[in-house]
Design an enzyme around this catalytic site. Sequence first.
Site, mmCIF file in Angstrom:
data_model
loop_
_atom_site.group_PDB
_atom_site.id
_atom_site.type_symbol
_atom_site.label_atom_id
_atom_site.label_comp_id
_atom_site.label_asym_id
_atom_site.label_seq_id
_atom_site.Cartn_x
_atom_site.Cartn_y
_atom_site.Cartn_z
ATOM 1 N N GLU A 242 68.657 26.062 34.527
ATOM 2 C CA GLU A 242 68.687 27.132 35.516
ATOM 3 C C GLU A 242 70.092 27.512 36.015
ATOM 4 O O GLU A 242 70.304 28.651 36.404
ATOM 5 C CB GLU A 242 67.821 26.741 36.722
ATOM 6 N N SER B 194 10.820 -0.017 60.684
ATOM 7 C CA SER B 194 10.835 -1.328 61.322
ATOM 8 C C SER B 194 12.229 -1.859 61.607
ATOM 9 O O SER B 194 12.370 -2.893 62.265
ATOM 10 C CB SER B 194 10.069 -2.332 60.459
#
Length: 790
Positions: free
Chosen positions: A99, A470
């Site tokens: 770049e 239960s």
Amino acid sequence: MERFYRATMKITGDTVFGRLAFTFLVLCAIGFGAAVGLLFVYSGDLPEIHALQDYRPNVVTELYADDGQSVGTFALQRRILLTYGQIPKVLKDAILTTEDQHFEEHWGVDIPRVLQAAWHDIAKRRLAEGASTLTMQLAGGLFLNRSDRSARRKIEETILAIQIERHYTKEQIFTMYCNQIYLGSGNYGFEAASEYYFSKPVGQLTLAEAATLAAIIRGPIYAPINHPDRALARRNLVLVLMAHDRKITQAEADAAVKQPLGLHLESLRNDLAPYFVEEVRQYLEHTYGTAAVHEQGLRVYTSLNVGMQKAADEAVRDGLHAYDRRHGWRGKLPNILEQNLGPLEKYQDEGWRNSPRKGDYVTGLVTAVEPTFATLKLGTYHAMLTPADFAWTGSKSPKQLLKPGDLVCVSVKEVAGLTVRAQLEQVPAAQGALLAIDNATGEIKAMVGGYDFEESKFDRATQAVRQTGSSFKVYVYAEALQMGMNPFDTVVDEPVTFRSGGQNYSPKNYDEKFEGRITLRRALADSRNVPAVRLLDHVGVLNVIELARKFGISSPLPPYLPLALGAADLSLLEHTSAFTVFPDDGIHIEPHYIRRVTSYDGAVLEEPRPKVNDVIPPDVARTMVAMLEEVVQFGTGVRAKELGRPSAGKTGTTNDFTDAWYIGFTPQLTAGVWVGNDDKRISLGKKETGARAALPIWLEFMQQGMQGVPVENFPNVVPLEKLAPSRPVQVDVPDTAPPADAAEQGLTETAVPKAVPVQPRPAPPAKPSAPSATHSGAADPSQDTSGPGR
């Protein structure tokens, strides 16, 4: 003066040189004036570069498990900030070579590159080549719209770049660039991209991997997921340029070029504990705001245990599939050919991105069906289903089940190369949830809110409220012990009718039989319904409700006798948390999932301290632990003996088998499991009790999740079996007799190893027995859950 006049006359005279010189000076003046004017015009709207001093890019909020592993993220832009020292040389070289080769020398603008690009643009009569430096790219990315290809944007970008170079060092500029650049798939900056594409930080990147990331800078069209061919070609170009610039040797470049892309994708989805992560997200957004969570990069240290969470996920999936196989093949599979989703050879499923592993449940595409086998495609893998792999369906030929184009669920049994040995499955119709809490701290260690988060975000661990069956009986027995009763007191298990509002309420036992006079320890271990209702009538409904509130239960509790059998809708979270009171010696620690929240810079924002409340006396809690241990030793939870370490718990099954529960604990950990259908009207099926549908999930989770945790006895708890010889009592059924429905509790289906014995302790002093609970009391027949009661 005269000489000056003569010189001026010469320049402005009629000579050719004079005219050219004069024209050149005029053009320079005009150009200079135009440039100054353009700078004045374009710089007027530019942002102040000093704003970069306070600039903070959006960063991810990270969630960490109890051992520091990352378990989830929230972000609008997935970015993880780097410092200059964290950027390896190989990545720096790849970026600069590609770049901005003169980054260290220029002052924001690379003049030779500008002239070269201008020449190419003139030659091709279009904007064919740019000349942006890293600083210009940074300026454009931060302050401008880089998709705008106009000359104005280029001028503004140049001005900003020059100003940035004046105020910041090269290291600062390069670091900002590496944290700002977009690198595809929602990743901003090289650290986020490295962890996403290669599942490693930038410091561990190889040469080829660094070149791959640098290649993406040119644009998302070079991202390796959607455009692997372009990404590979661009990566190889980066390597060639690096060798040309002597950043690497030609041999290194040649070796790297030969390597594949080698992606090891990290899923952006929070796959490990999606329901847990979603609970954290909702809390954080409510507390700190959406912007803080998705933009400011909070650091959230949670209570999640990665090993336990993985065990929980596997246990819930395995348990739901086992339940589904018991109820037969449903068929009606989606078919890509019938739905015109393309040919078999081109179809791709999202789940095929990751390689299948043993124990996974994955989607397979049926490519061919023969009389004795069917072939499946699983991405690049393939499998063959033989009759043994679908024997549970009752069919002998795959032609009775499958056809080409069907999408089926299979479980992976083995993986050898690209061949998978699989078993035919189907997506379960029922749902399940699991929650695990550390007893000592109240921290939530694992949470599963359903079979598949992507299919249903509804969290059945925290949001669903279901009848408990239960499993609610523990609060009734705890209140009885508080009132002076003991496990060796007796209660009559025989038909009884209570009057309420002119109607009769007659509770029944699961086996529809009666055992006569039995002890409380027997009544709880075998989960007898009639004794539980008698006991609730004896101690008082309102007293039990008041005690349940101390246990941390906040859901509405109907003040009727069927409450003893679970006629109350509770969440798995509050029910499981309440059970921790027993191994915690009578105290309740508020459940929580966050240890600490900090800002991105490390400032502590929150460090919660859970509430701790006294609920029941320690001796009552220890007695309840001893009674619930007998549920495992002799009662409805006997399958839990396979755990091979001391545990206690309680099963729960509601009327018509719509909900199945098991909540159990060891000295260190309490875990609750619920199984049912989202539609409360749909039954799980006959005999799908808590012991059959929920307890195996709990057992598998505890076996895997507690590996490496020391085996311990419950401290200060004396087994009731050791106290029994000194507590003679007249009963019709012995305390340790197997339950009448032994097959349904797994006694005839599962080998049950002997549980690890606990160390005996001196027996606590005896308490006076209470009379048998045979009084009548108020009841609401509309709340009748007197069915299974397991």
